[in-house]
Scaffold this motif. Sequence first.
Motif, PDB file in Angstrom:
ATOM      1  N   ASN A   1      -7.342   5.899  12.773  1.00 30.06           N
ATOM      2  CA  ASN A   1      -7.310   7.105  11.950  1.00 30.06           C
ATOM      3  C   ASN A   1      -6.764   8.369  12.478  1.00 30.06           C
ATOM      4  O   ASN A   1      -6.451   8.440  13.709  1.00 30.06           O
ATOM      5  CB  ASN A   1      -8.511   7.486  11.075  1.00 30.06           C
ATOM      6  N   ASP A   2      -6.453   9.429  11.586  1.00 30.05           N
ATOM      7  CA  ASP A   2      -5.943  10.565  12.315  1.00 30.05           C
ATOM      8  C   ASP A   2      -6.567  11.265  13.262  1.00 30.05           C
ATOM      9  O   ASP A   2      -5.956  11.649  14.351  1.00 30.05           O
ATOM     10  CB  ASP A   2      -5.699  11.581  11.036  1.00 30.05           C
ATOM     11  N   SER A   3      -7.832  11.332  13.157  1.00 19.26           N
ATOM     12  CA  SER A   3      -8.634  12.065  14.249  1.00 19.26           C
ATOM     13  C   SER A   3      -8.853  11.311  15.569  1.00 19.26           C
ATOM     14  O   SER A   3      -8.686  11.977  16.477  1.00 19.26           O
ATOM     15  CB  SER A   3     -10.013  12.549  13.287  1.00 19.26           C
TER      16      SER A   3
ATOM     17  N   ALA B   1       3.565   6.880  11.720  1.00 15.77           N
ATOM     18  CA  ALA B   1       2.597   6.637  10.658  1.00 15.77           C
ATOM     19  C   ALA B   1       2.985   5.264   9.742  1.00 15.77           C
ATOM     20  O   ALA B   1       4.275   5.185   9.535  1.00 15.77           O
ATOM     21  CB  ALA B   1       2.299   7.545   9.711  1.00 15.77           C
ATOM     22  N   VAL B   2       2.213   4.531   9.456  1.00 13.68           N
ATOM     23  CA  VAL B   2       2.309   3.284   8.801  1.00 13.68           C
ATOM     24  C   VAL B   2       1.635   3.435   7.343  1.00 13.68           C
ATOM     25  O   VAL B   2       0.244   3.492   7.396  1.00 13.68           O
ATOM     26  CB  VAL B   2       1.868   2.025   9.585  1.00 13.68           C
ATOM     27  N   SER B   3       2.477   3.540   6.267  1.00 12.44           N
ATOM     28  CA  SER B   3       1.657   3.497   4.893  1.00 12.44           C
ATOM     29  C   SER B   3       1.340   2.250   4.522  1.00 12.44           C
ATOM     30  O   SER B   3       2.171   1.226   4.573  1.00 12.44           O
ATOM     31  CB  SER B   3       2.823   4.349   3.991  1.00 12.44           C
TER      32      SER B   3
ATOM     33  N   LYS C   1      -5.098   5.471   0.685  1.00 16.72           N
ATOM     34  CA  LYS C   1      -4.887   6.912   0.170  1.00 16.72           C
ATOM     35  C   LYS C   1      -3.934   7.289   1.567  1.00 16.72           C
ATOM     36  O   LYS C   1      -3.149   8.198   1.500  1.00 16.72           O
ATOM     37  CB  LYS C   1      -5.985   7.582  -0.059  1.00 16.72           C
ATOM     38  N   HIS C   2      -4.586   7.149   3.094  1.00 18.08           N
ATOM     39  CA  HIS C   2      -3.970   7.933   4.034  1.00 18.08           C
ATOM     40  C   HIS C   2      -3.252   6.797   4.835  1.00 18.08           C
ATOM     41  O   HIS C   2      -3.797   5.561   4.737  1.00 18.08           O
ATOM     42  CB  HIS C   2      -5.114   8.582   4.799  1.00 18.08           C
ATOM     43  N   PRO C   3      -2.061   7.222   5.506  1.00 19.19           N
ATOM     44  CA  PRO C   3      -1.242   6.117   6.256  1.00 19.19           C
ATOM     45  C   PRO C   3      -2.184   5.933   7.571  1.00 19.19           C
ATOM     46  O   PRO C   3      -3.000   6.902   8.053  1.00 19.19           O
ATOM     47  CB  PRO C   3      -0.011   6.881   6.551  1.00 19.19           C
ATOM     48  N   VAL C   4      -2.027   4.799   8.084  1.00 19.50           N
ATOM     49  CA  VAL C   4      -2.465   4.537   9.429  1.00 19.50           C
ATOM     50  C   VAL C   4      -1.682   5.107  10.541  1.00 19.50           C
ATOM     51  O   VAL C   4      -0.411   4.849  10.222  1.00 19.50           O
ATOM     52  CB  VAL C   4      -2.472   2.963   9.683  1.00 19.50           C
ATOM     53  N   ARG C   5      -2.395   5.765  11.379  1.00 14.15           N
ATOM     54  CA  ARG C   5      -1.423   6.609  12.572  1.00 14.15           C
ATOM     55  C   ARG C   5      -1.236   5.777  13.552  1.00 14.15           C
ATOM     56  O   ARG C   5      -2.248   4.887  13.867  1.00 14.15           O
ATOM     57  CB  ARG C   5      -2.424   7.776  13.043  1.00 14.15           C
TER      58      ARG C   5
ATOM     59  N   ASP D   1       2.694  -6.628  11.633  1.00 14.80           N
ATOM     60  CA  ASP D   1       3.896  -6.752  11.411  1.00 14.80           C
ATOM     61  C   ASP D   1       4.759  -5.434  11.043  1.00 14.80           C
ATOM     62  O   ASP D   1       5.915  -5.286  11.161  1.00 14.80           O
ATOM     63  CB  ASP D   1       4.013  -7.714   9.879  1.00 14.80           C
ATOM     64  N   LEU D   2       3.743  -4.356  10.607  1.00 15.38           N
ATOM     65  CA  LEU D   2       4.530  -3.313  10.354  1.00 15.38           C
ATOM     66  C   LEU D   2       4.679  -2.225  11.522  1.00 15.38           C
ATOM     67  O   LEU D   2       5.485  -1.413  11.362  1.00 15.38           O
ATOM     68  CB  LEU D   2       3.758  -2.471   9.153  1.00 15.38           C
ATOM     69  N   LEU D   3       4.000  -2.242  12.487  1.00 18.32           N
ATOM     70  CA  LEU D   3       3.875  -1.529  13.643  1.00 18.32           C
ATOM     71  C   LEU D   3       5.285  -1.468  14.312  1.00 18.32           C
ATOM     72  O   LEU D   3       5.644  -0.352  14.470  1.00 18.32           O
ATOM     73  CB  LEU D   3       2.703  -1.474  14.531  1.00 18.32           C
ATOM     74  N   PRO D   4       5.820  -2.595  14.359  1.00 12.71           N
ATOM     75  CA  PRO D   4       7.279  -2.290  15.297  1.00 12.71           C
ATOM     76  C   PRO D   4       8.103  -1.415  14.463  1.00 12.71           C
ATOM     77  O   PRO D   4       9.297  -1.209  15.009  1.00 12.71           O
ATOM     78  CB  PRO D   4       7.691  -3.691  15.242  1.00 12.71           C
ATOM     79  N   LEU D   5       7.973  -1.249  13.344  1.00 15.66           N
ATOM     80  CA  LEU D   5       8.882  -0.276  12.352  1.00 15.66           C
ATOM     81  C   LEU D   5       8.557   1.031  12.283  1.00 15.66           C
ATOM     82  O   LEU D   5       9.237   1.835  11.696  1.00 15.66           O
ATOM     83  CB  LEU D   5       9.095  -0.890  10.664  1.00 15.66           C
ATOM     84  N   SER D   6       7.525   1.261  12.906  1.00 18.50           N
ATOM     85  CA  SER D   6       6.939   2.605  13.064  1.00 18.50           C
ATOM     86  C   SER D   6       7.818   3.649  13.819  1.00 18.50           C
ATOM     87  O   SER D   6       8.634   3.425  14.615  1.00 18.50           O
ATOM     88  CB  SER D   6       5.650   2.912  13.502  1.00 18.50           C
ATOM     89  N   GLY D   7       7.916   4.888  13.602  1.00 18.17           N
ATOM     90  CA  GLY D   7       8.556   5.989  14.189  1.00 18.17           C
ATOM     91  C   GLY D   7       8.446   5.928  15.603  1.00 18.17           C
ATOM     92  O   GLY D   7       9.139   6.482  16.451  1.00 18.17           O
TER      93      GLY D   7
END
Lengths: 204, 205
Positions: free
Chosen positions: A46-48, A87-89, A94-98, B83-89
Amino acid sequence: MQNAHLRLGLLEYRRMTEKTSTRIRLRVDRYVGEDEQAHLISVFGNDSDVGAITAAVHEKATFTLTFPDGEVKEVSLGEHASCYKGAVSLADRKHPVRHLVAVSEQLYTNGGVGRAILLQYQRDQAWATLVSFLGLPAEPSWAEHVLGVVELEERIKALDGIGCQPVLISVTTEEMLEWIGDGLRSQALAFPEKNGPIAWPKCF
Amino acid sequence: MSIFRMTDEESVRFRQITVLGVRRNVRGVAVEEARRQLQRISPYGSFQALPELVPGACEPYSVPPTGEAALSYRGLPYDLLEDLLPLSGAWKQTMPFLMPREDVATGRPITPLHGGHVGLLCTAGLLNGVFGQGDDRHIARWRSVKHVTTFVEEDGDEQIIHHRERWANELRLVYADGRTLKLTETPAKQEGEDDAECAPETRAA
């Protein structure tokens, strides 16, 4: 893929002050390290929590890293580490995973001072990476011969890794050029027949 | 609905009762009847009139069978995230430190290149490849290298350490006969100078 929890590591950061005690645990999907020196840490949460780990990295803090096999190590990124955030949505959240990737100074200058760190060692990819990092005038088909010499010279050292099998290749540009020259002189390496740009295979 | 008085000393002191019933949706007359029943026991003296709560005071209630329990995981979906993390910024910014750079440009320019264009493209590493004829056939590769010169200045009792950084272009050649050559715009290193290659071309721009 399934059962990702079996492949993830755990990064723990503890900080004790007179009045407060902080304990943050985040999952690690990629890690590259050499004994106590961490070179790359990729964590998400999470963000924090991610913000706190970012601050700790800049403070040169030491983390407790638990590998998927249960091994525990105290690691630190050292001075002048860099942090990159993403960030991964997820559809149902509700909030993206950081996501945080922290990189040591040595990895930031990867390929300089005769040290190149690779996420995995496959000859084709390793050769393309070394040629790019060291600025070598070379050809893709030379990978087998030149990396064969590198292996014979025992310049490849396995590093600690999570989610990858990293290696450290200790070799300088001058040494590589010498081995390439030897290969061309002995005709173990074939010079390209046509003039023009050299096409390298895509590594990712 | 069954109503009993509790017999423990503390329960008697606070006039505690037990109401047992089966929960169900009721309407109309049944609601009114239940309300009347509760109102009947509300006066002060009615507590003693209630039956005592003792074993066997009412018929046992058999718990109806339920469906299978469904376990749900409410934490982060690790499989999906893996699976999604390799696409992160963050990974996109880190890739230049770990992956080779695609630095060959192909195609025909709109207008013929003049000398300045060629020079810019060479130093940017966009004209790497095989050149020359006969004995001079060679592979050329350009790159930018950061040099750091460290020198110490004496200021009374103090020493001031200076790090001077500069970028230089470097051309490395390997000939078909095995000769290699390094061409730079800077002179060869002098003794005592502490120069080092600090960053590959990926950080040159």
